[in-house]
Write a protein that holds these residues in place. Structure first.
Motif, PDB file in Angstrom:
ATOM      1  N   VAL A 174     -50.027  83.737 -24.814  1.00 16.10           N
ATOM      2  CA  VAL A 174     -49.218  83.453 -23.628  1.00 16.10           C
ATOM      3  C   VAL A 174     -49.984  82.548 -22.660  1.00 16.10           C
ATOM      4  CG1 VAL A 174     -48.088  84.482 -21.614  1.00 16.10           C
ATOM      5  CG2 VAL A 174     -47.885  85.576 -23.850  1.00 16.10           C
ATOM      6  N   ALA A 175     -51.274  82.800 -22.490  1.00 13.45           N
ATOM      7  CA  ALA A 175     -52.078  81.995 -21.569  1.00 13.45           C
ATOM      8  C   ALA A 175     -52.138  80.541 -22.022  1.00 13.45           C
ATOM      9  CB  ALA A 175     -53.484  82.587 -21.454  1.00 13.45           C
ATOM     10  N   ASN A 176     -52.334  80.305 -23.309  1.00 16.49           N
ATOM     11  CA  ASN A 176     -52.361  78.928 -23.803  1.00 16.49           C
ATOM     12  C   ASN A 176     -50.991  78.269 -23.677  1.00 16.49           C
ATOM     13  OD1 ASN A 176     -55.086  78.564 -24.546  1.00 16.49           O
ATOM     14  ND2 ASN A 176     -54.782  79.718 -26.419  1.00 16.49           N
ATOM     15  N   GLN A 177     -49.934  79.033 -23.896  1.00 18.07           N
ATOM     16  CA  GLN A 177     -48.580  78.509 -23.719  1.00 18.07           C
ATOM     17  C   GLN A 177     -48.352  78.123 -22.262  1.00 18.07           C
ATOM     18  OE1 GLN A 177     -44.634  80.154 -25.656  1.00 18.07           O
ATOM     19  NE2 GLN A 177     -45.038  81.333 -23.822  1.00 18.07           N
ATOM     20  N   MET A 178     -48.835  78.954 -21.348  1.00 13.64           N
ATOM     21  CA  MET A 178     -48.726  78.663 -19.917  1.00 13.64           C
ATOM     22  C   MET A 178     -49.527  77.405 -19.565  1.00 13.64           C
ATOM     23  SD  MET A 178     -49.893  81.162 -16.805  1.00 13.64           S
ATOM     24  CE  MET A 178     -50.138  80.542 -15.139  1.00 13.64           C
ATOM     25  N   ALA A 179     -50.675  77.211 -20.209  1.00 12.91           N
ATOM     26  CA  ALA A 179     -51.492  76.033 -19.936  1.00 12.91           C
ATOM     27  C   ALA A 179     -50.754  74.753 -20.327  1.00 12.91           C
ATOM     28  CB  ALA A 179     -52.816  76.132 -20.694  1.00 12.91           C
ATOM     29  N   VAL A 180     -50.087  74.760 -21.489  1.00 12.86           N
ATOM     30  CA  VAL A 180     -49.315  73.588 -21.904  1.00 12.86           C
ATOM     31  C   VAL A 180     -48.227  73.278 -20.880  1.00 12.86           C
ATOM     32  CG1 VAL A 180     -47.696  72.723 -23.636  1.00 12.86           C
ATOM     33  CG2 VAL A 180     -49.793  73.854 -24.358  1.00 12.86           C
ATOM     34  N   TYR A 181     -47.530  74.304 -20.435  1.00  9.80           N
ATOM     35  CA  TYR A 181     -46.459  74.133 -19.445  1.00  9.80           C
ATOM     36  C   TYR A 181     -47.013  73.537 -18.159  1.00  9.80           C
ATOM     37  CZ  TYR A 181     -42.243  75.416 -16.786  1.00  9.80           C
ATOM     38  OH  TYR A 181     -41.109  75.390 -16.014  1.00  9.80           O
ATOM     39  N   GLU A 182     -48.161  74.023 -17.726  1.00 15.18           N
ATOM     40  CA  GLU A 182     -48.772  73.571 -16.467  1.00 15.18           C
ATOM     41  C   GLU A 182     -49.301  72.143 -16.567  1.00 15.18           C
ATOM     42  OE1 GLU A 182     -49.867  75.010 -13.334  1.00 15.18           O
ATOM     43  OE2 GLU A 182     -48.156  76.303 -13.656  1.00 15.18           O
ATOM     44  N   GLN A 183     -49.870  71.782 -17.713  1.00 17.76           N
ATOM     45  CA  GLN A 183     -50.638  70.553 -17.832  1.00 17.76           C
ATOM     46  C   GLN A 183     -49.816  69.360 -18.307  1.00 17.76           C
ATOM     47  OE1 GLN A 183     -53.526  72.107 -20.537  1.00 17.76           O
ATOM     48  NE2 GLN A 183     -54.726  73.137 -18.951  1.00 17.76           N
ATOM     49  N   THR A 184     -48.518  69.583 -18.606  1.00 19.16           N
ATOM     50  CA  THR A 184     -47.694  68.534 -19.189  1.00 19.16           C
ATOM     51  C   THR A 184     -46.655  68.033 -18.188  1.00 19.16           C
ATOM     52  OG1 THR A 184     -47.917  69.571 -21.364  1.00 19.16           O
ATOM     53  CG2 THR A 184     -46.161  67.954 -21.102  1.00 19.16           C
ATOM     54  N   PRO A 185     -46.515  66.706 -17.996  1.00 20.50           N
ATOM     55  CA  PRO A 185     -45.445  66.175 -17.147  1.00 20.50           C
ATOM     56  C   PRO A 185     -44.083  66.590 -17.693  1.00 20.50           C
ATOM     57  CG  PRO A 185     -47.075  64.482 -17.632  1.00 20.50           C
ATOM     58  CD  PRO A 185     -47.407  65.650 -18.502  1.00 20.50           C
ATOM     59  N   ALA A 186     -43.119  66.771 -16.797  1.00 25.56           N
ATOM     60  CA  ALA A 186     -41.806  67.296 -17.174  1.00 25.56           C
ATOM     61  C   ALA A 186     -41.118  66.442 -18.227  1.00 25.56           C
ATOM     62  CB  ALA A 186     -40.920  67.417 -15.931  1.00 25.56           C
ATOM     63  N   GLU A 187     -41.261  65.125 -18.149  1.00 27.80           N
ATOM     64  CA  GLU A 187     -40.527  64.252 -19.070  1.00 27.80           C
ATOM     65  C   GLU A 187     -41.062  64.303 -20.494  1.00 27.80           C
ATOM     66  OE1 GLU A 187     -43.614  61.694 -16.899  1.00 27.80           O
ATOM     67  OE2 GLU A 187     -42.201  63.320 -16.436  1.00 27.80           O
TER      68      GLU A 187
END
Length: 460
Positions: free
Chosen positions: A378-391
């Motif tokens: 879950v933490a790594n999944q959250m990191a991808v969400y945080e670190q990636t621009p929306a588009e």
């Protein structure tokens, strides 16, 4: 009311929104784990060895690995709901194939198609969540991500004992037929409850898909699979071919206005690169346990398929419960560091195991590996969400799953190399040494990455 509480209670993230997404993202892990407790039986029935049956694992992951970034790109360009529907339909159509498959070649083709269909769903689901959060002006919906992660881990929990029972009391073919009702339920819920895609900007078309970049990516990953699966007699020229495809893709994508993978953006985003590397290393270990230890338990330790399913049930069940708790996290580093520390301990325990070790010992191993299976995921999944621009959330989410499956491919290659035609204690110990090395590397990366020790930020 705080912004975080609003994100948890807002009807935009209600059960009608979440349920079809959670069921959809579960199709891939349940197909991954059900095969684990059936490999030995399929091998005996079709008269092939462990180095052949492991292709049933790797082929699904390589086609999912290739397909997920492509599906994410399609979701970003044309709408994630369309991708959800297409993936569910493919799983539905291929679910009956296991009834008629007569040999290993047909099973491999079937697993490839299931990999494409199930792999399309996760990046589309992440894109839908991101669009909803941005439209409602909400921060990272950590509880939503945790619930999606829990859904995946729960089906990891259900998969092994379900497959063990089906293999033991019905037939190994039944693990393919299970896809029919699951895909039908997901498809129905998507049609009824998932909103239609918002209009996209014009100018996409086939050109907007960057077909040359996709082809080079597929060539790099496909040739890497061949190398990994033949490591007992390594074909170094195939590895060189994979590297050539990869370099050509990077050079092409840097000059493409609408790249399949934004290599310039990812290359300049060090935290995201480290997160993707963590995905590879974490899942090299997790799948090493799931597929390597499970085969060894059945063929070397003498457990029944249902007994192996119980061991994996302990690991995945506790991991799913811990993933629910991970929805409360506000930083990423702590759960990751705890999880990889557990990997160190678990790797040592596997290294010390023998075919004479008591059953409770393997239950203890499963408990230890539940930690990286839950909060770390879950933490790594959250990191991808945080670190990636929306588009780019669709394509990068797909790429993160590609990294996860690359870890699975590496573990599959190592299993084929160390086990050969039959799992042994020495082969299991060699696998444990590699897992220990991955855990050490993960600790170094996590401690050095300052970005994972900051709290969640607003959705961009």
């Amino acid at each position: 009311m705080t912004r975080r509480r609003r994100s948890l209670a807002d009807p935009g993230f209600g059960w009608r929104f979440l349920l079809p997404l959670c069921i959809g993202v579960s199709l891939n892990p349940i197909n991954s784990t059900m095969i684990a407790t059936a490999l030995a039986t399929i091998g005996r029935d079709l008269k092939v060895g462990a180095n052949d049956t492991i292709w049933l694992v790797s082929v699904m992951y390589v086609f999912s690995s290739i397909g997920q970034p492509i599906a994410g790109r399609l979701a970003d360009r044309y709408g994630p709901r369309r991708v959800l529907l297409a993936g569910s339909v493919m799983v539905l159509l291929t679910g009956a194939g296991g009834i008629f498959a007569a040999n290993m070649g047909q099973l491999i083709v079937l697993r490839a198609l299931v990999g494409i269909g199930t792999g399309a769903i996760y990046p589309a689901a992440m894109a839908i969540v991101r669009e909803r959060a941005r439209r409602l002006d909400l921060p990272t919906p950590t509880r939503v991500l945790a619930l999606m992660g829990t859904a995946s881990l729960t089906t990891l929990t259900i998969g092994p004992p379900l497959a063990g029972a089906l293999v033991e009391y019905v037939s190994w073919r039944a693990i393919f037929v299970v896809n029919l009702p699951l895909a039908l339920i997901a498809l129905t819920m998507i049609v009824i409850w998932v909103d239609k895609d918002a209009p996209r900007e014009p100018g996409g078309g086939v050109r907007g898909l960057d077909l040359p970049g996709m082809s080079l990516f597929a060539g790099a990953l496909g040739s890497l699979l061949i190398f990994l699966m033949t490591m007992s007699t390594p074909k170094w020229w195939v590895l060189g071919l994979s590297l050539a495809f990869f370099v050509a893709m990077v050079l092409l994508e840097r000059r493409t206005s609408l790249p399949f993978i934004d290599v310039r953006g990812i290359g300049g985003n060090i935290p995201l690169m480290l997160t993707l590397l963590r995905f590879v290393l974490v899942f090299t270990v997790v799948y090493g346990v799931m597929f390597g230890l499970s085969q060894w338990l059945e063929d070397a330790r003498g457990l029944s398929p249902s007994g192996v399913g119980v061991v994996l049930l302990i690991q995945s069940g506790i991991g799913a419960l811990l993933a629910l708790y991970a929805g409360r996290i506000t930083s990423i580093g702590g759960p990751v560091l705890i999880g990889v520390s557990a990997m160190l301990v678990g790797s040592v325990m596997i290294f010390l195991a023998t075919s004479q070790s008591p059953l409770w010992y393997f239950g203890a191993i499963a408990v230890v590996f539940a930690i990286p299976s839950g909060p770390t995921f879950v933490a790594n999944q959250m990191a991808v969400y945080e670190q990636t621009p929306a588009e780019h959330i669709g394509s990068v989410s797909g790429l993160s799953r590609t990294c996860q499956f690359l870890g699975a491919l590496i573990s599959a290659g190592l299993i084929a190399l160390f086990f050969g035609t039959h799992p042994t204690d020495d082969g299991l110990h060699d696998l444990a040494i590699v897992m220990f090395g991955c855990a050490v590397a993960l600790i170094v990366i996590t401690v050095a990455d300052r970005s994972v020790w900051r709290g969640a930020t607003r959705t961009r």
